[in-house]
Scaffold this motif. Sequence first.
Motif, PDB file in Angstrom:
ATOM      1  N   GLN A  67      32.266  47.496  46.676  1.00  0.00           N
ATOM      2  CA  GLN A  67      32.735  46.073  46.709  1.00  0.00           C
ATOM      3  C   GLN A  67      31.760  45.599  46.525  1.00  0.00           C
ATOM      4  O   GLN A  67      30.950  46.118  47.620  1.00  0.00           O
ATOM      5  N   ASP A  95      30.840  38.368  46.774  1.00  0.00           N
ATOM      6  CA  ASP A  95      32.119  38.052  45.988  1.00  0.00           C
ATOM      7  C   ASP A  95      33.697  38.266  46.658  1.00  0.00           C
ATOM      8  O   ASP A  95      33.652  36.994  47.095  1.00  0.00           O
ATOM      9  N   GLN A  96      33.630  38.824  47.648  1.00  0.00           N
ATOM     10  CA  GLN A  96      34.666  38.609  48.452  1.00  0.00           C
ATOM     11  C   GLN A  96      34.806  38.089  49.389  1.00  0.00           C
ATOM     12  O   GLN A  96      35.968  37.037  49.715  1.00  0.00           O
ATOM     13  N   HIS A 102      35.458  34.525  47.984  1.00  0.00           N
ATOM     14  CA  HIS A 102      36.836  34.164  47.599  1.00  0.00           C
ATOM     15  C   HIS A 102      38.067  33.828  48.931  1.00  0.00           C
ATOM     16  O   HIS A 102      38.938  33.038  48.790  1.00  0.00           O
ATOM     17  N   CYS A 103      37.450  34.559  50.325  1.00  0.00           N
ATOM     18  CA  CYS A 103      37.865  34.202  51.283  1.00  0.00           C
ATOM     19  C   CYS A 103      37.761  32.904  51.632  1.00  0.00           C
ATOM     20  O   CYS A 103      38.295  31.719  52.112  1.00  0.00           O
ATOM     21  N   HIS A 113      36.827  40.718  40.690  1.00  0.00           N
ATOM     22  CA  HIS A 113      35.388  41.172  41.940  1.00  0.00           C
ATOM     23  C   HIS A 113      34.920  42.139  41.308  1.00  0.00           C
ATOM     24  O   HIS A 113      34.765  43.005  40.154  1.00  0.00           O
ATOM     25  N   TRP A 126      33.453  45.459  41.782  1.00  0.00           N
ATOM     26  CA  TRP A 126      33.807  46.898  42.250  1.00  0.00           C
ATOM     27  C   TRP A 126      33.913  47.980  41.089  1.00  0.00           C
ATOM     28  O   TRP A 126      34.229  47.692  40.044  1.00  0.00           O
TER      29      TRP A 126
END
Length: 81
Positions: A45, A49-50, A53-54, A69, A71
């Motif tokens: 992942q 990007d994660q 987003h968070c 994402h 992935w």
Amino acid sequence: MSDELALGALRAAARAGLHLPDDLALTGWDDSDAAADAGLTTLAQSLRDQGAHCARVALGRPTQASPQHRWHIVARATTRR
């Protein structure tokens, strides 16, 4: 849930005499160095990007229902290819 948990399951499967992927298919999530060393199939992942987003969610900014994402599956010895 993560490579770390999957690696624990991999050790438990070995103690139980199970052979992967014949008796059990196992995957992780993270694509850690330890997963690569153990031959664990995993879902790689984009942490960038994660994290973005968070941050948007934490700041209450609008976000897509299903964020895009980057992935991808890294197939190794613990699953059939």
